[in-house]
Design an enzyme around this catalytic site. Structure first.
Site, short mmCIF file in Angstrom:
data_model
loop_
_atom_site.label_atom_id
_atom_site.label_comp_id
_atom_site.label_asym_id
_atom_site.label_seq_id
_atom_site.Cartn_x
_atom_site.Cartn_y
_atom_site.Cartn_z
N GLU A 47 0.86 -1.20 0.00
CA GLU A 47 0.00 0.00 0.00
C GLU A 47 0.89 1.25 0.00
O GLU A 47 1.93 1.27 0.66
CB GLU A 47 -0.84 -0.01 1.29
N LYS A 124 -9.33 1.92 -2.09
CA LYS A 124 -9.57 1.38 -0.73
C LYS A 124 -10.92 1.81 -0.18
O LYS A 124 -11.24 3.01 -0.13
CB LYS A 124 -8.44 1.86 0.18
N CYS A 169 -4.78 -3.00 2.82
CA CYS A 169 -4.52 -2.92 4.26
C CYS A 169 -5.73 -3.21 5.14
O CYS A 169 -6.09 -4.34 5.35
CB CYS A 169 -3.89 -1.58 4.62
N1 CDT Z 1 -3.04 1.41 6.47
C1 CDT Z 1 -3.98 0.82 7.23
O1 CDT Z 1 -5.09 0.63 6.81
N2 CDT Z 1 -3.60 0.48 8.48
C2 CDT Z 1 -4.53 -0.04 9.43
C3 CDT Z 1 -4.20 0.48 10.77
C4 CDT Z 1 -5.41 0.65 11.56
S1 CDT Z 1 -5.14 1.53 13.02
C5 CDT Z 1 -6.00 2.99 12.80
C6 CDT Z 1 -4.58 -1.55 9.48
O2 CDT Z 1 -5.68 -2.09 9.57
O3 CDT Z 1 -3.54 -2.21 9.48
#
Ligand code: CDT
Length: 311
Positions: A47, A124, A169
Site C-alpha cells: 500500500e 480502498k 490494508c
Molecule cells: N493502512 C492501514 O489501513 N492500516 C490499518 C491500521 C489501523 S489503526 C487505525 C490496518 O488495519 O492495518
C-alpha cells in the site's frame, strides 16, 4: 491439473519523508530484478508504495498533503518501473495515493499486465482512523482526512490465467472484502499494508497481538473463500514511527506458505497453483449450494450494531 502463478511478495522497508519517489522506484526495480531471477511472473508491492505512510502527518490545510499524491499513472517517477516490468515481462501490482483530474483523493492499487498496461484499479473502501487531530491518540492515523472511500467496489479481473482481486490494508480485516470477491470466484487476492506496530488507542497491545490479528484476517479470508491471499508490508521505522512486517502468502486452505521475517526490502516467492482453489470452492465453500442469503439481509441493511443491551 495446475495453473501456476509464481508470485513475488515484494516487501519494502521504511520510506522516510525526505526520500524521493525516484529513490523508492529504484528500490522497487531492484526487488523486481530479484523476483525475475527467482522465476516470478507477478510482483506485488505494498500500500502507498511510493512514499512514506503520510496519513500519520496532520495538515490543517488538507491540500498541503497533495504532494504525496499522483495525478497521473504512470507518472514521470514511476515510468522506469513500468518500463522495467515490460522489459522483464513481469506483471505487477502496487499501491499509491491517487489524485483524480476532478480533484478526488483515493488510496489506490493497480494491476499492471506483462506489457505494462494498467488493466485493473481498486480504491480502498475501508479507511481506518479519523478525520481531525486527536490528542487522545499516541499517533495520528488520518486516512479519513486525506482519502475518500473507494468508489469502484471489489471487481475481479481475468489476469495471469486466473481471477485476481485487490484489497488494501485495513480491508483485510473485513470478511465482506473477501466474500464480495469470493462471490465472483476470486482465486487470488493481493493486498498491501502499512500497519503501525503500536495501537494508538491501546498502548499495552503487543506487536505479537497485532501480527496475530493480521495473520488471522488473511488466513480466514483465504480459507473461507478458497483463495490465495498475498499480503505485502511496508515495514520498519519511518521518521520515528514503526510499522510491523509480516509479508506473507496464504494458500486456499488458509495455511501460510511463506512469511518474511525481517523489516527491510525483500521478496517472498511462491509458485501458487490456482487450481488449488477448486476443492474448497466445490465442497465446503460451494456458495451456490450452501449460502443462505435469506438470513444475511442485516449485512447490507445495517452498518453497525443496534442499541447495546441494557441501554
Ligand atoms: N493502512 C492501514 O489501513 N492500516 C490499518 C491500521 C489501523 S489503526 C487505525 C490496518 O488495519 O492495518
Amino acid at each position: 491439473m495446475s495453473r501456476i502463478v509464481t508470485v513475488a511478495a515484494a516487501q519494502l522497508g521504511p520510506i522516510q519523508k525526505a526520500d524521493s519517489r525516484e529513490s523508492v522506484v529504484a528500490r522497487m526495480i531492484a526487488l523486481m530484478e530479484q523476483a525475475k531471477a527467482k522465476g516470478a511472473t507477478f510482483i506485488v508491492y505494498p500500500e502507498l508504495a511510493l512514499t512514506t505512510f503520510f496519513p500519520r502527518w496532520y495538515h490543517e490545510n488538507r491540500a498541503e498533503a497533495d504532494h504525496w499524491f499522483e495525478a497521473t499513472m504512470p507518472s514521470p517517477a514511476t515510468q522506469p518501473l513500468f518500463d522495467k516490468a515490460k522489459a522483464l515481462g513481469m506483471a505487477m501490482s502496487f499501491g499509491y495515493a491517487e489524485l483524480t483530474p476532478d480533484g478526488h483523493h483515493f488510496n489506490t492499487s493497480i494491476l499492471v499486465d506483462k506489457t505494462g498496461k494498467i488493466v485493473g484499479k481498486y480504491r480502498k473502501i475501508h479507511l481506518p482512523g479519523h478525520v481531525d487531530y486527536d490528542t487522545s491518540r499516541s499517533h495520528q492515523h488520518l486516512e479519513k482526512r486525506y482519502f475518500e472511500p473507494g468508489d469502484l467496489g471489489w471487481p475481479v479481473w481475468e489476469f495471469e490465467g486466473g481471477l485476481m482481486g485487490m484489497a488494501i490494508c485495513n480491508d483485510r480485516r473485513w470478511p465482506e472484502t473477501y466474500r464480495v470477491m469470493g462471490l465472483q470466484g476470486v482465486e487470488m487476492v493481493v493486498l498491501g499494508f502499512n500497519t503501525p506496530s503500536v495501537n494508538a488507542q491501546r498502548g499495552d497491545e503487543k506487536i505479537e497481538d497485532r501480527m496475530f490479528h493480521h495473520r488471522l484476517s488473511c488466513q480466514s479470508g483465504a480459507y473461507q473463500n478458497a483463495t490465495w491471499v498475498v499480503a505485502v508490508a511496508k515495514a520498519g521505522d519511518e521518521d520515528g514511527h514503526h510499522c510491523m512486517g509480516g509479508t506473507l502468502i496464504v494458500d486456499p486452505n488458509g495455511k501460510i506458505v511463506g512469511e518474511i521475517d525481517h523489516e527491510d526490502d525483500g521478496i517472498l516467492v511462491h509458485a501458487c497453483d490456482l487450481d488449488a482453489t477448486i476443492f474448497g470452492k466445490e465442497t465446503i465453500f460451494d456458495f451456490k449450494r450452501h449460502r443462505r442469503v435469506e438470513h444475511y439481509g442485516l449485512i447490507t441493511e445495517r452498518v453497525g450494531v443496534g442499541a447495546p443491551l441494557g441501554k
